[in-house]
Design a protein around this motif. Structure first.
Motif, PDB file in Angstrom:
ATOM      1  N   TRP A  90     -38.958 -46.930 -75.960  1.00  0.00           N
ATOM      2  CA  TRP A  90     -39.479 -47.797 -74.904  1.00  0.00           C
ATOM      3  C   TRP A  90     -40.173 -49.028 -75.472  1.00  0.00           C
ATOM      4  CZ3 TRP A  90     -37.345 -47.482 -70.546  1.00  0.00           C
ATOM      5  CH2 TRP A  90     -36.941 -46.260 -70.004  1.00  0.00           C
ATOM      6  N   PHE A  91     -40.761 -48.895 -76.669  1.00  0.00           N
ATOM      7  CA  PHE A  91     -41.360 -50.057 -77.337  1.00  0.00           C
ATOM      8  C   PHE A  91     -40.286 -51.098 -77.624  1.00  0.00           C
ATOM      9  CE2 PHE A  91     -42.351 -52.385 -81.228  1.00  0.00           C
ATOM     10  CZ  PHE A  91     -43.626 -52.855 -80.981  1.00  0.00           C
ATOM     11  N   ILE A  92     -39.146 -50.655 -78.165  1.00  0.00           N
ATOM     12  CA  ILE A  92     -38.035 -51.567 -78.458  1.00  0.00           C
ATOM     13  C   ILE A  92     -37.474 -52.151 -77.167  1.00  0.00           C
ATOM     14  CG2 ILE A  92     -35.688 -51.711 -79.393  1.00  0.00           C
ATOM     15  CD1 ILE A  92     -36.523 -49.507 -81.403  1.00  0.00           C
ATOM     16  N   ILE A 463     -54.962 -65.346 -77.907  1.00  0.00           N
ATOM     17  CA  ILE A 463     -55.159 -64.697 -76.593  1.00  0.00           C
ATOM     18  C   ILE A 463     -53.831 -64.168 -76.070  1.00  0.00           C
ATOM     19  CG2 ILE A 463     -55.755 -65.098 -74.165  1.00  0.00           C
ATOM     20  CD1 ILE A 463     -57.864 -67.103 -75.139  1.00  0.00           C
ATOM     21  N   ILE A 464     -52.790 -65.013 -76.153  1.00  0.00           N
ATOM     22  CA  ILE A 464     -51.452 -64.602 -75.693  1.00  0.00           C
ATOM     23  C   ILE A 464     -50.933 -63.434 -76.518  1.00  0.00           C
ATOM     24  CG2 ILE A 464     -49.047 -65.327 -75.393  1.00  0.00           C
ATOM     25  CD1 ILE A 464     -50.134 -68.197 -74.971  1.00  0.00           C
ATOM     26  N   LYS A 465     -51.107 -63.515 -77.833  1.00  0.00           N
ATOM     27  CA  LYS A 465     -50.658 -62.423 -78.706  1.00  0.00           C
ATOM     28  C   LYS A 465     -51.431 -61.132 -78.414  1.00  0.00           C
ATOM     29  CE  LYS A 465     -49.390 -65.595 -82.442  1.00  0.00           C
ATOM     30  NZ  LYS A 465     -49.760 -66.135 -83.775  1.00  0.00           N
ATOM     31  N   GLY A 466     -52.715 -61.269 -78.119  1.00  0.00           N
ATOM     32  CA  GLY A 466     -53.532 -60.098 -77.776  1.00  0.00           C
ATOM     33  C   GLY A 466     -53.035 -59.421 -76.509  1.00  0.00           C
ATOM     34  N   ILE A 467     -52.702 -60.238 -75.521  1.00  0.00           N
ATOM     35  CA  ILE A 467     -52.165 -59.695 -74.256  1.00  0.00           C
ATOM     36  C   ILE A 467     -50.840 -58.988 -74.513  1.00  0.00           C
ATOM     37  CG2 ILE A 467     -51.230 -60.317 -71.988  1.00  0.00           C
ATOM     38  CD1 ILE A 467     -53.275 -62.630 -71.944  1.00  0.00           C
ATOM     39  N   LEU A 468     -49.983 -59.594 -75.350  1.00  0.00           N
ATOM     40  CA  LEU A 468     -48.700 -58.980 -75.676  1.00  0.00           C
ATOM     41  C   LEU A 468     -48.884 -57.640 -76.386  1.00  0.00           C
ATOM     42  CD1 LEU A 468     -46.563 -62.040 -76.867  1.00  0.00           C
ATOM     43  CD2 LEU A 468     -46.168 -60.641 -74.843  1.00  0.00           C
ATOM     44  N   ILE A 469     -49.846 -57.573 -77.294  1.00  0.00           N
ATOM     45  CA  ILE A 469     -50.111 -56.316 -78.016  1.00  0.00           C
ATOM     46  C   ILE A 469     -50.526 -55.218 -77.043  1.00  0.00           C
ATOM     47  CG2 ILE A 469     -51.689 -55.181 -79.633  1.00  0.00           C
ATOM     48  CD1 ILE A 469     -51.653 -57.795 -81.268  1.00  0.00           C
ATOM     49  N   ILE A 470     -51.400 -55.559 -76.098  1.00  0.00           N
ATOM     50  CA  ILE A 470     -51.850 -54.574 -75.099  1.00  0.00           C
ATOM     51  C   ILE A 470     -50.662 -54.090 -74.266  1.00  0.00           C
ATOM     52  CG2 ILE A 470     -53.257 -54.258 -73.016  1.00  0.00           C
ATOM     53  CD1 ILE A 470     -55.258 -56.258 -74.260  1.00  0.00           C
ATOM     54  N   ILE A 471     -49.830 -55.020 -73.839  1.00  0.00           N
ATOM     55  CA  ILE A 471     -48.650 -54.673 -73.033  1.00  0.00           C
ATOM     56  C   ILE A 471     -47.698 -53.774 -73.827  1.00  0.00           C
ATOM     57  CG2 ILE A 471     -46.550 -55.606 -71.968  1.00  0.00           C
ATOM     58  CD1 ILE A 471     -48.206 -58.077 -71.196  1.00  0.00           C
ATOM     59  N   LEU A 472     -47.463 -54.140 -75.095  1.00  0.00           N
ATOM     60  CA  LEU A 472     -46.507 -53.392 -75.916  1.00  0.00           C
ATOM     61  C   LEU A 472     -47.020 -52.005 -76.295  1.00  0.00           C
ATOM     62  CD1 LEU A 472     -45.275 -56.296 -78.220  1.00  0.00           C
ATOM     63  CD2 LEU A 472     -43.856 -54.989 -76.628  1.00  0.00           C
ATOM     64  N   PRO A 476     -45.011 -48.850 -72.899  1.00  0.00           N
ATOM     65  CA  PRO A 476     -44.160 -47.777 -73.444  1.00  0.00           C
ATOM     66  C   PRO A 476     -44.804 -46.401 -73.318  1.00  0.00           C
ATOM     67  CG  PRO A 476     -44.167 -49.657 -74.928  1.00  0.00           C
ATOM     68  CD  PRO A 476     -45.229 -49.917 -73.900  1.00  0.00           C
ATOM     69  N   LEU A 477     -46.132 -46.346 -73.459  1.00  0.00           N
ATOM     70  CA  LEU A 477     -46.832 -45.065 -73.322  1.00  0.00           C
ATOM     71  C   LEU A 477     -46.693 -44.527 -71.901  1.00  0.00           C
ATOM     72  CD1 LEU A 477     -48.650 -42.968 -74.689  1.00  0.00           C
ATOM     73  CD2 LEU A 477     -50.624 -44.321 -73.948  1.00  0.00           C
ATOM     74  N   ILE A 478     -46.846 -45.410 -70.924  1.00  0.00           N
ATOM     75  CA  ILE A 478     -46.714 -45.013 -69.512  1.00  0.00           C
ATOM     76  C   ILE A 478     -45.296 -44.528 -69.225  1.00  0.00           C
ATOM     77  CG2 ILE A 478     -46.717 -45.866 -67.127  1.00  0.00           C
ATOM     78  CD1 ILE A 478     -48.975 -47.805 -68.005  1.00  0.00           C
ATOM     79  N   LEU A 479     -44.303 -45.285 -69.700  1.00  0.00           N
ATOM     80  CA  LEU A 479     -42.903 -44.915 -69.461  1.00  0.00           C
ATOM     81  C   LEU A 479     -42.546 -43.588 -70.146  1.00  0.00           C
ATOM     82  CD1 LEU A 479     -41.259 -48.434 -69.849  1.00  0.00           C
ATOM     83  CD2 LEU A 479     -41.322 -47.075 -67.761  1.00  0.00           C
TER      84      LEU A 479
END
Length: 491
Positions: A90-92, A463-472, A476-479
């Protein structure tokens, strides 16, 4: 109704066209020529060819054999190997979904330029038009609140086309489109290149491109660039190859298919680069400006440099211009449908959704995310997304994938799968490469990507990279935690 059986390609030709279409994308047209020129010219072809042999072919064979053997989605394959590995799948999948969300916006820009090219609608200053008129670029936070209607329309149009193709079964949708667009794309490129090399000053361009600088071969960065080019160019680690090969019928010659795809993709890159530099050589001849001052990478080449060339080319530009942007459009669409199919497949398998329903969900959410890239700050955010996702997240996923299939699954089973219907025997040399050499190479690429992302950028970038890290991390954990839906539970 829910998905009930695994589809199959209606012919080997359909599979090859779909695979070549997924590999030949925007990067082949505008990234490779710049990469070749700026990394030693003709001498760059040495690390490039070595990268094909050491990285491209072995990884392609790995993903072909995995998809062909398991005949299911990437996330489902990793779950079967070990349930905890589903998270990596799911991460990929999320990584390529985020890449798709901005990639489709760039294809939308090209759609606009295709129509503009019939009357050179970018005007006398293509740079000013692209930055101010089209993108309405505003890199401050205020730019998020200004949306370009024409960009939303073009982005929505590409999403609709993508949805329409991917919502149909594999042979009525992706197969038919690939069998039409890929040969048409190659045909148009042949026409453009053969015309380009006849232009006055064309030799200035292609001689500059192929002039070797042998000293660069001692530079480790050049080798890293070559291996990175092959990795991204062949769409390795995106789930596309595994998805498409899972639709292959029994008896398919995996080795021959892999070699054909690599040959077509890399041949296209080099052949196209000749045309690109021939046109830039013509521009240099007309303007008196050196090729080194004309060549640029990415969107600058397609949407600024080439419109400038077409402005001085005369009436033939009204033919060559539309053909050039149509090539980009076809390359973009064949890559997009491959990306969406890989994402859709994982969603369908996990939640037992029909192709059409899963495609609708993916495209609807994707369009909402794409709206970000139609704002004044959109091109800035797109640049951060592109650098972070390609140079860090995607490489991390490829490394995990390589390690899992090489060390946690029976490589000998994959070798049997590869050798079943081919005269060329895969042996211990391949096992050695995927277990030891590839993880090292990919780790080096990843370290380089991490370094570039950590030590460059503004506060907004971080900031954008931080948001992306949180999302990534979280999505995947939720899915992964969500319950897998079976056919009996729907009935």
């Amino acid at each position: 109704m829910p998905k009930t059986s695994n589809p199959e390609w209606d012919s080997s030709f359909a599979f090859l066209m779909a695979m070549i279409g997924s590999a030949v994308g925007l990067g082949n047209i505008w990234r490779f020529p710049y990469t070749l020129y700026s990394n030693g010219g003709g001498s760059f072809l040495i690390p490039y060819i070595i990268a094909i042999v050491v990285l491209g072919l072995p990884m392609l064979l790995l993903e072909y054999s995995v998809g062909y053997k398991f005949k299911t989605s990437l996330s489902n394959i990793l779950h079967k190997i070990k349930p905890k590995f589903e998270y990596i799948g799911w991460f990929i999948t999320l990584t390529i979904f985020l890449i798709t969300s901005y990639y489709i916006s760039i294809v939308g820009w090209d759609l606009i330029y295709f129509f503009l090219s019939f009357f050179k609608g970018w005007g006398a200053d293509p740079n000013l038009f692209f930055v101010n008129s089209l993108l309405q670029q505003n890199n401050s936070l205020n730019g998020l609140f200004s949306v370009s209607p024409i960009l939303i329309i073009s982005t929505f149009a590409i999403w609709i086309v993508t949805w329409f193709i991917c919502s149909k079964n594999i042979n009525n949708g992706i197969s038919k489109i690939s069998k039409c667009l890929v040969p048409a794309l190659f045909g148009m490129i042949v026409i453009i290149v053969f015309y380009s090399i006849t232009l006055p000053g064309a030799n200035i361009g292609y001689v500059a491109m192929f002039t070797p600088d042998w000293h660069v071969l001692s530079n480790l960065d050049i080798w890293i660039v070559a291996f990175g080019q092959i990795l991204f160019s062949l769409s390795i680690g995106m789930g596309i190859i595994i998805t498409y090969s899972s639709y292959l019928p029994k008896g398919s010659n995996l080795f021959n298919n892999a070699v054909t795809v690599i040959g077509a993709n890399c041949g296209f890159e080099i052949f196209n680069a000749i045309g690109i530099f021939s046109i830039l050589g013509f521009m240099s001849h007309v303007s008196g400006v050196g090729v080194n001052n004309l060549i640029t990478e990415g969107t600058g080449l397609a949407f600024i440099a080439f419109p400038q060339v077409f402005n001085v080319m005369g009436d033939v530009a009204y033919i060559l211009g539309p053909m050039f942007f149509l090539c980009i459009l076809f390359a973009g669409i064949t890559s997009l449908i491959a990306l969406i199919e890989a994402i859709r497949y994982s969603i369908s398998e996990k939640f037992n959704l029909s192709r059409k329903k899963a495609t609708t969900i993916v495209c609807s959410i994707g369009f909402l995310i794409s709206i970000i890239f139609t704002t004044g700050m959109g091109s800035y955010i797109l640049g951060v997304f592109d650098g972070f996702l390609n140079n860090f997240a995607l490489l991390l996923g490829v490394l995990f994938e390589c390690i899992i299939f090489a060390w946690f699954y029976s490589v000998d089973d994959l070798i049997k799968c590869l050798n079943e219907f081919t005269s060329f025997r895969i042996g211990n040399w391949w096992k050695l490469i995927i277990k030891y050499i590839l993880p090292i190479i990919i780790s080096v690429l990843l370290i380089k990507g991490i370094y570039n992302n950590i030590f460059s950028g503004s506060v907004e970038d971080y900031i954008i990279k931080g948001i992306l890290i949180i999302i990534l991390i979280t999505i995947p954990l939720i899915l992964t935690k969500m319950k897998r839906v079976t056919k009996s539970e729907i009935i």
